[in-house]
Design a protein around this motif. Structure first.
Motif, PDB file in Angstrom:
ATOM      1  N   ALA A   4      39.147  21.874  -5.820  1.00 58.02           N
ATOM      2  CA  ALA A   4      38.879  21.201  -7.099  1.00 58.02           C
ATOM      3  C   ALA A   4      39.621  19.867  -7.166  1.00 58.02           C
ATOM      4  N   THR A   5      39.114  18.950  -7.979  1.00 58.08           N
ATOM      5  CA  THR A   5      39.688  17.601  -8.051  1.00 58.08           C
ATOM      6  C   THR A   5      41.118  17.592  -8.582  1.00 58.08           C
ATOM      7  N   ASP A   6      41.500  18.635  -9.367  1.00 55.65           N
ATOM      8  CA  ASP A   6      42.867  18.669  -9.900  1.00 55.65           C
ATOM      9  C   ASP A   6      43.828  19.439  -8.990  1.00 55.65           C
ATOM     10  N   PHE A   7      43.374  19.843  -7.834  1.00 57.86           N
ATOM     11  CA  PHE A   7      44.227  20.507  -6.837  1.00 57.86           C
ATOM     12  C   PHE A   7      45.241  19.486  -6.328  1.00 57.86           C
ATOM     13  N   ARG A   8      46.542  19.776  -6.485  1.00 63.59           N
ATOM     14  CA  ARG A   8      47.588  18.835  -6.076  1.00 63.59           C
ATOM     15  C   ARG A   8      48.323  19.352  -4.837  1.00 63.59           C
ATOM     16  N   LEU A   9      48.721  18.420  -3.990  1.00 62.65           N
ATOM     17  CA  LEU A   9      49.380  18.775  -2.741  1.00 62.65           C
ATOM     18  C   LEU A   9      50.786  19.298  -2.986  1.00 62.65           C
ATOM     19  N   GLN A  10      51.149  20.301  -2.206  1.00 65.41           N
ATOM     20  CA  GLN A  10      52.492  20.864  -2.229  1.00 65.41           C
ATOM     21  C   GLN A  10      53.161  20.604  -0.883  1.00 65.41           C
ATOM     22  N   CYS A  11      54.472  20.753  -0.861  1.00 63.74           N
ATOM     23  CA  CYS A  11      55.233  20.577   0.374  1.00 63.74           C
ATOM     24  C   CYS A  11      54.752  21.591   1.416  1.00 63.74           C
ATOM     25  N   GLY A  12      54.475  21.121   2.623  1.00 66.53           N
ATOM     26  CA  GLY A  12      54.032  22.001   3.689  1.00 66.53           C
ATOM     27  C   GLY A  12      52.529  22.069   3.855  1.00 66.53           C
ATOM     28  N   ASP A  13      51.772  21.476   2.934  1.00 66.48           N
ATOM     29  CA  ASP A  13      50.315  21.469   3.064  1.00 66.48           C
ATOM     30  C   ASP A  13      49.896  20.641   4.280  1.00 66.48           C
ATOM     31  N   ASP A  14      48.770  21.015   4.874  1.00 66.09           N
ATOM     32  CA  ASP A  14      48.173  20.192   5.917  1.00 66.09           C
ATOM     33  C   ASP A  14      46.723  19.935   5.538  1.00 66.09           C
ATOM     34  N   ALA A  15      46.008  19.163   6.356  1.00 68.69           N
ATOM     35  CA  ALA A  15      44.637  18.794   6.016  1.00 68.69           C
ATOM     36  C   ALA A  15      43.729  18.921   7.226  1.00 68.69           C
ATOM     37  N   VAL A  16      42.496  19.313   6.955  1.00 69.03           N
ATOM     38  CA  VAL A  16      41.438  19.289   7.972  1.00 69.03           C
ATOM     39  C   VAL A  16      40.571  18.085   7.654  1.00 69.03           C
ATOM     40  N   VAL A  17      40.378  17.228   8.642  1.00 74.19           N
ATOM     41  CA  VAL A  17      39.639  15.987   8.416  1.00 74.19           C
ATOM     42  C   VAL A  17      38.565  15.808   9.487  1.00 74.19           C
ATOM     43  N   VAL A  18      37.585  14.995   9.170  1.00 73.76           N
ATOM     44  CA  VAL A  18      36.598  14.534  10.143  1.00 73.76           C
ATOM     45  C   VAL A  18      36.918  13.083  10.441  1.00 73.76           C
ATOM     46  N   ALA A  19      37.108  12.760  11.720  1.00 73.22           N
ATOM     47  CA  ALA A  19      37.453  11.394  12.109  1.00 73.22           C
ATOM     48  C   ALA A  19      36.975  11.146  13.533  1.00 73.22           C
ATOM     49  N   GLU A  20      36.836   9.873  13.887  1.00 73.86           N
ATOM     50  CA  GLU A  20      36.427   9.536  15.247  1.00 73.86           C
ATOM     51  C   GLU A  20      37.559   9.785  16.233  1.00 73.86           C
ATOM     52  N   ALA A  21      38.805   9.645  15.770  1.00 74.64           N
ATOM     53  CA  ALA A  21      39.972   9.906  16.610  1.00 74.64           C
ATOM     54  C   ALA A  21      41.175  10.123  15.696  1.00 74.64           C
ATOM     55  N   LEU A  22      42.233  10.715  16.256  1.00 73.56           N
ATOM     56  CA  LEU A  22      43.425  10.968  15.456  1.00 73.56           C
ATOM     57  C   LEU A  22      44.092   9.672  15.011  1.00 73.56           C
ATOM     58  N   GLY A  23      44.088   8.666  15.868  1.00 72.68           N
ATOM     59  CA  GLY A  23      44.773   7.424  15.510  1.00 72.68           C
ATOM     60  C   GLY A  23      46.243   7.680  15.243  1.00 72.68           C
ATOM     61  N   THR A  24      46.715   7.276  14.056  1.00 76.86           N
ATOM     62  CA  THR A  24      48.124   7.474  13.703  1.00 76.86           C
ATOM     63  C   THR A  24      48.353   8.801  12.987  1.00 76.86           C
ATOM     64  N   LEU A  25      47.319   9.592  12.786  1.00 75.74           N
ATOM     65  CA  LEU A  25      47.491  10.902  12.166  1.00 75.74           C
ATOM     66  C   LEU A  25      48.182  11.841  13.141  1.00 75.74           C
ATOM     67  N   ALA A  26      49.091  12.662  12.633  1.00 78.64           N
ATOM     68  CA  ALA A  26      49.848  13.580  13.486  1.00 78.64           C
ATOM     69  C   ALA A  26      49.144  14.936  13.521  1.00 78.64           C
ATOM     70  N   PRO A  27      48.779  15.433  14.699  1.00 76.43           N
ATOM     71  CA  PRO A  27      48.068  16.708  14.765  1.00 76.43           C
ATOM     72  C   PRO A  27      48.986  17.875  14.444  1.00 76.43           C
ATOM     73  N   LEU A  28      48.415  18.917  13.865  1.00 75.12           N
ATOM     74  CA  LEU A  28      49.157  20.147  13.617  1.00 75.12           C
ATOM     75  C   LEU A  28      49.062  20.998  14.865  1.00 75.12           C
ATOM     76  N   GLY A  29      50.204  21.377  15.434  1.00 73.51           N
ATOM     77  CA  GLY A  29      50.207  22.167  16.659  1.00 73.51           C
ATOM     78  C   GLY A  29      49.714  23.575  16.436  1.00 73.51           C
ATOM     79  N   PRO A  30      49.222  24.249  17.520  1.00 75.45           N
ATOM     80  CA  PRO A  30      48.692  25.601  17.393  1.00 75.45           C
ATOM     81  C   PRO A  30      49.677  26.606  16.817  1.00 75.45           C
ATOM     82  N   GLY A  31      50.971  26.406  17.046  1.00 73.52           N
ATOM     83  CA  GLY A  31      51.937  27.370  16.556  1.00 73.52           C
ATOM     84  C   GLY A  31      52.531  27.040  15.204  1.00 73.52           C
ATOM     85  N   GLU A  32      52.058  25.988  14.561  1.00 73.89           N
ATOM     86  CA  GLU A  32      52.708  25.507  13.347  1.00 73.89           C
ATOM     87  C   GLU A  32      52.265  26.145  12.040  1.00 73.89           C
ATOM     88  N   PRO A  33      50.996  26.591  11.874  1.00 78.44           N
ATOM     89  CA  PRO A  33      50.599  27.099  10.568  1.00 78.44           C
ATOM     90  C   PRO A  33      51.518  28.210  10.092  1.00 78.44           C
TER      91      PRO A  33
END
Length: 282
Positions: free
Chosen positions: A227-256
């Motif tokens: 929902a649009t009023d959903f606010r981010l909390q500490c520790g949240d991550d994001a799933v995105v669609v992009a052509e490449a990671l660029g400067t975004l930091a990937p979440l490692g397989p063991g991190e969730p």
């Protein structure tokens, strides 16, 4: 000098022969161990090689030659045997992917034994399992597999959606197979993003990273199109669609983080959130 040179050459040749026949040990850290081999394993090894942040891959399989070919370390052995898993470096691995060697009921049962063997010596390693029969999925979860993928069920759902909405199969296949254009990524969110709404995060990702927000990950759960009023909390991550990671930091397989019961999901403001569709079922 000739004798020493000959001895060294002999050692190198012996080492190469051992590796080619799967008799050597991996000696890697933070790598991916593929347990078993089938058509899916071949595709995923190729996909891992094409990722922005490449990881070493070790294939553990009982065959005379390396099924993955050059560039992938091969260990010949029994995927349920702890000794052979150790030769594949399972204790130092980041993730293990278990692939059934046939589409049979017995292959699923053997895969459960593989998960149990890994959990007994390396419970910190993330286990991702391909399952033949949907009825076995709960057994894998009880064996503490971290992610379960029923390939037949996923394919049938995608076919059904594509029948109703033409073109969906092509789009989803392109996103997950490293085809032309953009792909799916799971990325970390900096602490200074805490408190942003989904709309604010979406605008930031588009403006600065050329990425489109798909879902928010929180405490082991994925909230698709929150929902649009959903606010981010500490520790949240994001799933995105992009052509490449660029400067975004990937979440490692063991991190969730460890998952919480569905009833424990809350918004940042404390209001209960309606059950969200998990990402794996989107």
């Amino acid at each position: 000098m000739a004798a020493i040179t000959g001895a060294l050459v002999g050692l190198v040749i012996d080492h190469l022969l051992e590796e080619g026949q799967g008799m050597g040990a991996a000696g890697y850290r933070g790598h991916v161990v593929v347990c078993g081999w089938n058509a899916t394993a071949g595709d995923l090894v190729a996909g891992l090689a094409g990722e922005d942040h490449q990881r070493r891959v070790v294939v553990l399989h009982d065959s005379e030659r390396n099924p993955a070919g050059a560039g992938v370390h091969f260990v010949r052995g029994d995927v349920t045997d702890v000794v052979d898993l150790d030769r594949a470096g399972i204790r130092d691995a980041e993730v293990a992917i278990i692939c059934p060697t046939s589409p049979s009921h017995a292959a699923d049962l053997r895969s459960i034994l593989v998960v149990m063997a890994i959990e007994s010596v390396a419970p910190h390693v993330r286990t991702v399992v391909e399952v033949n029969d949907p009825q076995h999925a709960d057994h894998f979860r009880r064996a503490h597999a971290d992610e379960v993928m029923v390939t037949s069920g996923t394919s049938s759902r995608l076919l059904a959606r594509s029948a109703l909405h033409p073109g969906l199969a092509e789009i989803v296949t392109d996103l997950v197979s490293g085809g032309d254009g953009s792909e799916l990524y799971r990325v970390r969110l900096p602490d200074d993003y805490v408190g942003l709404t989904v709309d604010e995060l979406s605008a930031h990702l588009r403006r600065h990273h050329g990425a489109t927000l798909v879902a928010i990950g929180r405490e082991g759960h994925s909230y698709v199109n929150p929902a649009t009023d959903f606010r981010l909390q500490c520790g949240d991550d994001a799933v995105v669609v992009a052509e490449a990671l660029g400067t975004l930091a990937p979440l490692g397989p063991g991190e969730p983080p460890a998952s919480l019961p569905t009833q424990a999901r809350h918004r940042a403001g404390g209001d209960a959130v309606a059950p969200a569709l998990p990402l794996a079922e989107a």
